[in-house]
Write an enzyme that holds these catalytic residues in place. Structure first.
Site, PDB file in Angstrom:
ATOM      1  N   GLU A  48      41.906  34.332  45.929  1.00 22.35           N
ATOM      2  CA  GLU A  48      40.656  33.798  45.384  1.00 22.35           C
ATOM      3  C   GLU A  48      40.612  34.276  43.947  1.00 22.35           C
ATOM      4  O   GLU A  48      40.547  35.478  43.681  1.00 22.35           O
ATOM      5  CB  GLU A  48      39.474  34.312  46.203  1.00 22.35           C
ATOM      6  CG  GLU A  48      38.138  33.747  45.790  1.00 22.35           C
ATOM      7  CD  GLU A  48      37.351  34.737  44.983  1.00 22.35           C
ATOM      8  OE1 GLU A  48      37.248  34.518  43.747  1.00 22.35           O
ATOM      9  OE2 GLU A  48      36.859  35.715  45.547  1.00 22.35           O
TER      10      GLU A  48
ATOM     11  N   CYS B 126      32.890  35.666  40.468  1.00 22.93           N
ATOM     12  CA  CYS B 126      33.875  34.583  40.519  1.00 22.93           C
ATOM     13  C   CYS B 126      33.205  33.247  40.794  1.00 22.93           C
ATOM     14  O   CYS B 126      33.792  32.188  40.540  1.00 22.93           O
ATOM     15  CB  CYS B 126      34.927  34.882  41.575  1.00 22.93           C
ATOM     16  SG  CYS B 126      34.244  35.183  43.223  1.00 22.93           S
TER      17      CYS B 126
END
Length: 699
Positions: A264, A303
């Site tokens: 990720e 993120c």
């Protein structure tokens, strides 16, 4: 400060045996994000990573392998409670990372919440066993003697979790919880700038005594040779930069060694303002509120933060003005320990400098800074005074305007801090194409109250995102927001976002397991899965299964009922009593014209009701309640004069770890006088673990 942050490996705390009067470069210094004060030092000099991994594969695998899914789920809840009792300690440390109380809540309480969620899901959605069955039975022979199924069994290695600095608690626990539930031991490698907070929560779990031996290890510091020790059966879950992910993914252990790798990574996420969401609408207000929140929560170090605000060209100025006003009204930059501060510093001076460098790239690519400045901001200090903090990693919120929506920098450069860019669009098709220019994102949000706008945008850009949030006046108050991954839903995204997938409920547990197709006889598959299959041994006759507690009941215990004949009077009585006078039951001519029926037929629910009367044992006993009915299928119509009988077989037995009862799934099959299948379904009952007193009432 000479304190070295310890690792927890091989069942004990470990620190390197560093030389006295060593040079400062032998251990990395970690500083308070607001004051620059040294918090700790980090080194893995002399740490045997191979031994730690072997410890997980042997001791950790053995201790977790003794437990069922439900037993592991109960332990996850105990871990959550242990962290909850001492989370004040974690909050105090979290402030040193630059996190405000709200930021810490997202990280710490969010991480604890993941443990609670997986504990609940594990007990509600998984069997109390060690094998997970996937999908329906596949009939591989006409006579039913050869079957196929898919099962999941846990991987035999270790789950290595490499985490980013922004969420040292949540980022670890959202990976740990599903791995633990699957029965795979974890080795956590936190990022150095905030690793001391990860060490603190691991210490709390170790001291709680609830961790099975070898199930969780922590490495505080660099691990340059880690991948050299990995092998088939291990998996790596990485959160960090795309460039680092690509380097790790190219290692031989991943390319040819069979090590699973999921990542990720950085993501140029977008938020789209719908063409209907003009200034003054609830959607416009919700959009601006969310954009500012995503710029300032965790100082934009998320993120999932919004990096591109994509708005109708006519609304660009209005959005900029509204964002500027909200920042001025709501955002107080400073030391999180000071009263009234709503946004803290970045995690480190190095991170601050990197963010400013990336802002420079955005400006060089055509971005105009319309809110904020790259100059050192005035901040609220820990004592409440206002001034510059030269040793703190402070950056003011910044919004850049791009007149040219095709700028490469806009869609490729991420300043991982309180920085977003705004650009205009003319059509929804153009907006969807701009979202796609990000190369794959973790999340895109859309503020609109127009379903047609939502459909057009989803059709054009959903495939480029791991998650899409639709925000409008109906859900604005209850929405968890653009930047909040939830344990129930998938977290990850295609392309630049890493191509990985975490969370998503039980899906994440299955990522830590191997799906295998198994073929064999009904008897063999029953033994392998713990679920009875038609054709396997059954035990009809004898004591009625409803008289047996969970301790006595066995898979295959069965009731074979007598037959009951259906009359036209029965059908009409049921129709009048229930109000279900559908023509197939009441009108012979209309029913005969229907291609599915030979004439008037019995109600399916009449047959199911009769079946209960045929198989039930009415006296008080271990069966406490009927909790449901699943997978009902009506196959052959039943006409007046036909008869039915039922076979009820104990199919699956699931004791509950924390209750005095469990769930029994029964295979129910109705057949007619010609032995044709009339209906099939699963009956769910709650059954006491031990015999209850005879006078206890049923429910």
């Amino acid at each position: 400060m000479n304190t070295i942050l310890p690792s927890y490996v091989n069942g004990q705390w470990w620190t390197p045996a560093l030389r006295e009067a060593q040079d400062a470069t032998d251990a990395a210094e970690v500083r308070d994000a607001s004051t620059g004060e040294v918090v700790t030092r980090v080194s893995t000099e002399g740490l045997d990573l191979g031994a730690a991994l072997d410890y997980a594969r042997t001791v950790g695998q053995a201790s977790l392998g003794e437990l069922t899914f439900h037993q592991r789920a109960v332990l996850l809840k105990q871990m959550a409670l242990a962290l909850t009792e001492r989370k004040a300690e974690l909050y105090e440390l979290s402030a040193r990372t630059g996190a405000t109380k709200q930021d810490s809540w997202v990280d710490i309480d969010g991480g604890i919440g993941v443990l609670f969620t997986y504990s609940s899901k594990g007990r509600r959605e998984m069997p109390n066993s060690k094998v997970y069955v996937d999908g329906a039975v596949e009939q591989l022979s006409k006579d039913g003697s050869f079957l196929g199924r898919h099962i999941y069994t846990r991987l035999p290695g270790v789950a290595v979790q490499i985490n980013a600095f922004n969420f040292p608690v949540w980022g670890s626990l959202e990976k740990f919880a599903p791995a633990f539930l699957a029965g795979v031991p974890t080795l956590v490698k936190p990022a150095t700038p905030t690793g001391y907070l990860a060490e603190a929560f691991v210490r709390i779990l170790v001291e709680s005594g609830v961790l099975p031996e070898g199930s969780l290890q922590l490495v505080s510091g660099s691990v340059p040779t880690l991948f050299d020790h990995l092998r088939l059966g291990d998996l790596v879950a990485f959160t960090g930069s795309a460039s680092t992910a690509e380097k790790l993914r190219s290692h031989d252990s991943v390319q040819t060694g069979g090590v699973r790798f999921t990542s990720e990574t950085d993501s140029i996420n977008a938020s789209v303002l719908g063409t209907d969401a003009v200034a003054g609408t609830p959607e416009f207000d919700a959009y601006v509120k969310q954009l500012v929140a995503e710029m300032t929560t965790k100082a934009g170090q998320k993120c999932t933060a919004i990096r591109r605000a994509i708005v109708p060209a006519a609304s660009v100025d209005a959005v900029i003005d509204a964002v500027r006003a909200r920042i001025a009204e709501r955002v107080v930059l400073g030391d999180p320990r000071a009263e009234g501060v709503t946004m803290g510093p970045l995690a480190s001076i190095a991170q601050r400098d990197e963010v400013l460098r990336q802002v420079g790239r955005l400006e060089a690519g055509g971005g105009e800074l319309v809110i904020g400045s790259t100059d050192a901001p005035a901040v609220t200090l820990a004592d409440g005074a206002t001034g510059e903090a030269s040793d703190g990693a402070f950056v003011a919120p910044m919004l850049l305007r791009f007149a040219d929506a095709s700028s490469a920098a806009l869609h490729e450069v991420e300043a991982f801090g309180p920085v977003s860019s705004i650009l205009g669009y003319d059509t929804t098709a153009e907006a969807a194409a701009l979202v796609a220019r990000g190369g794959g994102s973790l999340v895109t949000s859309v503020a609109t109250h127009d379903p047609e706008v939502a459909i057009a945008l989803a059709t054009g850009m959903a495939a480029y995102n791991g998650r899409v949030l639709f925000l409008d006046r109906d859900d604005a108050r209850s929405s968890t927001g653009h930047g909040s991954p939830l344990p129930n839903l998938v977290h990850g995204g295609p392309g630049r976002a890493g191509g990985g997938e975490e969370l998503g409920g039980i899906r994440a547990v299955l990522h830590h397991m191997q799906r295998t197709a198994v073929q064999g006889s009904p008897e063999m598959l029953t033994a392998l899965t713990g679920v009875w299959h038609a054709g396997a041994s059954s035990q009809p006759g004898g004591e009625h299964p409803f008289r047996k507690s969970l301790a006595e009941l066995r898979i295959g215990d069965q009731v074979v009922s007598a037959s009951r004949t259906v009359t036209l009077e029965d059908i009409e009585t049921f129709a009048q009593f229930t109000g279900d006078t559908f023509y197939a039951h009441m009108d012979e001519a209309a029913a005969s014209a229907n291609p599915f029926f030979p004439g008037r037929v019995a109600h399916g629910y009449l047959l199911v009701s009769w079946a209960a009367g045929l198989f039930v044992d009415a006296a008080p006993g271990p069966v406490l309640a009927n909790s449901g009915l699943e997978n009902l299928r009506f196959v052959t119509p039943v006409s007046p004069g036909d008869s039915i009988r039922v076979e009820l077989t104990a199919k699956q037995i699931t004791p509950r770890e924390t209750d005095e009862y469990g769930e029994v799934r029964w295979d129910a099959v109705l057949r007619n006088q010609n032995d044709e299948l009339v209906a099939s379904y699963d009956v769910l009952t709650l059954v006491a673990k031990e015999l209850v007193p005879a006078e206890s009432p049923t429910s």
